[in-house]
Design a protein around this motif. Sequence first.
Motif: not given
Length: 179
Positions: A169, A172-179
């Motif tokens: 999780q 997966l959360d990092d994907i959103y935060m690193n956009l």
Amino acid sequence: MTGSTYLDYDKTLNKAFKMLKDDKLKSFGLFVVCGINLGLRIDDLSKLLFEDLRSDSFTITEGKTKKKRTLKINDHIKLALTYFDDDLRGYAFTSQKGTPFSSQHINRLLKQHFKGVGGGVVSSHSLRKCFGRRVWENDNQSERSLIYLSQLFNHSSTQVTRVYLGIQQEELDDIYMNL
């Protein structure tokens, strides 16, 4: 993520050592120290004897899996044991009445004393997850540590271990935060 959260190892260890200084919480403090340093399920952990903990290592047959497992006693557990009389025998984790802690009592105490430490639902599994997270972090979040943990926890794959420890999780959360 559903289920219980993991606890921060250092904060949990510090809190447990403070409990060891309080006669009413001493046994529970030892339970927490052992929980985050042995990674056992609550049923196996609650059956440990002072004799087990005073040796350098001991072997148990896990209740759920029926597999034999040898555990080493580390310095944190040895230090926690110095708060107890050397001649104590029998179950290591008992209530003030002298009876072994029940799972329900352990979960009540964990919720009471560790609410907010992990950011989610705290239960006896939180100690096991704390152990796993510490192993993973101490090995630089390596895949190798997940393989070892997968074996220790008797998980079917490292993917199951990732989900269990909440690593999946976070990634997966990092994907959103690193956009």
